[in-house]
Write a protein that holds these residues in place. Structure first.
Motif, PDB file in Angstrom:
ATOM      1  N   LYS A 102       0.847  -1.193   0.000  1.00 23.49           N
ATOM      2  CA  LYS A 102       0.000   0.000   0.000  1.00 23.49           C
ATOM      3  C   LYS A 102       0.879   1.237   0.000  1.00 23.49           C
ATOM      4  CE  LYS A 102      -3.896  -1.904   2.611  1.00 23.49           C
ATOM      5  NZ  LYS A 102      -4.725  -1.705   3.826  1.00 23.49           N
ATOM      6  N   ASN A 103       0.307   2.342  -0.476  1.00 20.19           N
ATOM      7  CA  ASN A 103       0.980   3.623  -0.353  1.00 20.19           C
ATOM      8  C   ASN A 103       0.952   4.022   1.125  1.00 20.19           C
ATOM      9  OD1 ASN A 103       1.373   3.890  -3.172  1.00 20.19           O
ATOM     10  ND2 ASN A 103      -0.730   4.585  -3.392  1.00 20.19           N
ATOM     11  N   MET A 104       1.809   4.930   1.517  1.00 19.99           N
ATOM     12  CA  MET A 104       1.889   5.319   2.928  1.00 19.99           C
ATOM     13  C   MET A 104       0.570   5.896   3.445  1.00 19.99           C
ATOM     14  SD  MET A 104       4.639   4.095   3.863  1.00 19.99           S
ATOM     15  CE  MET A 104       4.664   4.666   5.542  1.00 19.99           C
ATOM     16  N   ASN A 105      -0.258   6.455   2.558  1.00 17.24           N
ATOM     17  CA  ASN A 105      -1.550   6.994   2.987  1.00 17.24           C
ATOM     18  C   ASN A 105      -2.653   5.928   2.992  1.00 17.24           C
ATOM     19  OD1 ASN A 105      -2.169   6.630   0.303  1.00 17.24           O
ATOM     20  ND2 ASN A 105      -2.516   8.794  -0.163  1.00 17.24           N
ATOM     21  N   GLY A 106      -2.270   4.668   2.726  1.00 21.74           N
ATOM     22  CA  GLY A 106      -3.226   3.567   2.788  1.00 21.74           C
ATOM     23  C   GLY A 106      -3.917   3.230   1.481  1.00 21.74           C
ATOM     24  N   THR A 107      -3.681   4.019   0.451  1.00 23.33           N
ATOM     25  CA  THR A 107      -4.308   3.730  -0.840  1.00 23.33           C
ATOM     26  C   THR A 107      -3.545   2.618  -1.557  1.00 23.33           C
ATOM     27  OG1 THR A 107      -3.007   5.433  -1.972  1.00 23.33           O
ATOM     28  CG2 THR A 107      -5.173   6.099  -1.097  1.00 23.33           C
ATOM     29  N   ILE A 108      -4.207   2.026  -2.549  1.00 22.58           N
ATOM     30  CA  ILE A 108      -3.607   0.948  -3.342  1.00 22.58           C
ATOM     31  C   ILE A 108      -3.135   1.517  -4.681  1.00 22.58           C
ATOM     32  CG2 ILE A 108      -3.999  -1.313  -4.410  1.00 22.58           C
ATOM     33  CD1 ILE A 108      -4.339  -1.403  -1.391  1.00 22.58           C
ATOM     34  N   GLY A 109      -1.850   1.356  -4.954  1.00 17.11           N
ATOM     35  CA  GLY A 109      -1.291   1.840  -6.210  1.00 17.11           C
ATOM     36  C   GLY A 109      -1.153   0.707  -7.227  1.00 17.11           C
ATOM     37  N   GLU A 110      -0.350   0.952  -8.234  1.00 19.63           N
ATOM     38  CA  GLU A 110      -0.153  -0.010  -9.329  1.00 19.63           C
ATOM     39  C   GLU A 110       0.406  -1.343  -8.837  1.00 19.63           C
ATOM     40  OE1 GLU A 110       2.664  -0.267 -13.258  1.00 19.63           O
ATOM     41  OE2 GLU A 110       1.754   1.678 -12.799  1.00 19.63           O
ATOM     42  N   ARG A 111       1.431  -1.309  -7.961  1.00 20.57           N
ATOM     43  CA  ARG A 111       2.014  -2.563  -7.443  1.00 20.57           C
ATOM     44  C   ARG A 111       1.011  -3.301  -6.555  1.00 20.57           C
ATOM     45  NH1 ARG A 111       4.451  -4.964 -10.452  1.00 20.57           N
ATOM     46  NH2 ARG A 111       4.817  -6.461  -8.813  1.00 20.57           N
ATOM     47  N   GLY A 112       0.223  -2.561  -5.814  1.00 21.85           N
ATOM     48  CA  GLY A 112      -0.804  -3.177  -4.985  1.00 21.85           C
ATOM     49  C   GLY A 112      -1.858  -3.877  -5.829  1.00 21.85           C
ATOM     50  N   GLU A 113      -2.245  -3.232  -6.917  1.00 21.56           N
ATOM     51  CA  GLU A 113      -3.218  -3.841  -7.830  1.00 21.56           C
ATOM     52  C   GLU A 113      -2.643  -5.098  -8.466  1.00 21.56           C
ATOM     53  OE1 GLU A 113      -4.216  -0.663 -10.487  1.00 21.56           O
ATOM     54  OE2 GLU A 113      -5.505   0.327  -8.999  1.00 21.56           O
ATOM     55  N   ALA A 114      -1.358  -5.075  -8.787  1.00 21.95           N
ATOM     56  CA  ALA A 114      -0.705  -6.261  -9.357  1.00 21.95           C
ATOM     57  C   ALA A 114      -0.721  -7.407  -8.334  1.00 21.95           C
ATOM     58  CB  ALA A 114       0.726  -5.929  -9.778  1.00 21.95           C
ATOM     59  N   SER A 115      -0.481  -7.089  -7.071  1.00 16.16           N
ATOM     60  CA  SER A 115      -0.518  -8.115  -6.016  1.00 16.16           C
ATOM     61  C   SER A 115      -1.924  -8.672  -5.845  1.00 16.16           C
ATOM     62  CB  SER A 115      -0.015  -7.536  -4.693  1.00 16.16           C
ATOM     63  OG  SER A 115       1.364  -7.282  -4.765  1.00 16.16           O
ATOM     64  N   GLU A 116      -2.928  -7.808  -5.936  1.00 18.67           N
ATOM     65  CA  GLU A 116      -4.319  -8.263  -5.829  1.00 18.67           C
ATOM     66  C   GLU A 116      -4.662  -9.232  -6.958  1.00 18.67           C
ATOM     67  OE1 GLU A 116      -6.502  -4.510  -3.607  1.00 18.67           O
ATOM     68  OE2 GLU A 116      -6.259  -4.432  -5.779  1.00 18.67           O
ATOM     69  N   ARG A 117      -4.242  -8.897  -8.180  1.00 16.95           N
ATOM     70  CA  ARG A 117      -4.498  -9.789  -9.327  1.00 16.95           C
ATOM     71  C   ARG A 117      -3.792 -11.133  -9.140  1.00 16.95           C
ATOM     72  NH1 ARG A 117      -3.781  -4.873 -12.031  1.00 16.95           N
ATOM     73  NH2 ARG A 117      -1.624  -5.375 -12.536  1.00 16.95           N
ATOM     74  N   PHE A 118      -2.546 -11.093  -8.675  1.00 13.46           N
ATOM     75  CA  PHE A 118      -1.783 -12.318  -8.471  1.00 13.46           C
ATOM     76  C   PHE A 118      -2.413 -13.170  -7.374  1.00 13.46           C
ATOM     77  CE2 PHE A 118       1.961 -14.673  -6.753  1.00 13.46           C
ATOM     78  CZ  PHE A 118       2.164 -15.469  -7.864  1.00 13.46           C
ATOM     79  N   ALA A 119      -2.861 -12.539  -6.295  1.00 18.14           N
ATOM     80  CA  ALA A 119      -3.512 -13.270  -5.204  1.00 18.14           C
ATOM     81  C   ALA A 119      -4.773 -13.975  -5.707  1.00 18.14           C
ATOM     82  CB  ALA A 119      -3.852 -12.311  -4.062  1.00 18.14           C
ATOM     83  N   GLN A 120      -5.540 -13.297  -6.527  1.00 19.59           N
ATOM     84  CA  GLN A 120      -6.757 -13.908  -7.080  1.00 19.59           C
ATOM     85  C   GLN A 120      -6.393 -15.108  -7.956  1.00 19.59           C
ATOM     86  OE1 GLN A 120      -9.310 -11.188  -9.190  1.00 19.59           O
ATOM     87  NE2 GLN A 120     -10.790 -12.765  -9.703  1.00 19.59           N
TER      88      GLN A 120
END
Length: 138
Positions: free
Chosen positions: A63-81
């Motif tokens: 996550k970004n330091m402010n708690g939002t999900i950026g590009e790398r976070g979205e990539a991790s979400e896709r991989f987890a799915q």
């Protein structure tokens, strides 16, 4: 049954495993992969899941330091799915903010050379992600 912890990067995946009682995490390996083709990890992950009797997978969510999900976070979400569908195991996304920096600090404090750190940093980050998850679940 054990829990597999993953630090997923663009070129490598750090892998850690819990003990059977879910108290501790230890690093296993760093897997090189092609993020454009998830199937490149199928055989190795199937081996790890079988060998360690894995019942759950924890994937670090950057996550970004402010708690939002950026590009790398979205990539991790896709991989987890993908992992959940491919291996029919529950997959948990776990906040991994600062784990790579913390892993780097531990390795520097251990006086490990930059060259050696580069080889183990992802595995160490996976340990920190999984240990954080295990500690929070106690």
């Amino acid at each position: 049954m054990k829990i597999l912890g993953l630090d997923v990067g663009q070129k490598t995946i750090g892998v850690a495993i819990s003990d059977a009682l879910h108290f501790t995490a230890q690093g296993i390996e760093t897997i090189k992969w092609d993020e454009e083709d998830y199937s490149t990890i199928n055989n190795r992950f199937a081996e790890l899941i079988s060998q360690y009797e894995v019942s759950k997978i924890v994937v670090g969510l950057p996550k970004n330091m402010n708690g939002t999900i950026g590009e790398r976070g979205e990539a991790s979400e896709r991989f987890a799915q993908y992992l959940e569908e491919q291996f029919e195991l529950p997959v948990v996304l776990w906040d991994e903010r600062l784990t790579t920096m913390a892993a780097e600090r531990v390795l520097i404090d251990a006086d490990m050379s930059r060259k050696k750190r580069k080889k183990v940093i992802d595995k160490m980050a996976a340990v920190m992600i999984l240990q954080s998850y295990l500690d929070a679940k106690r």
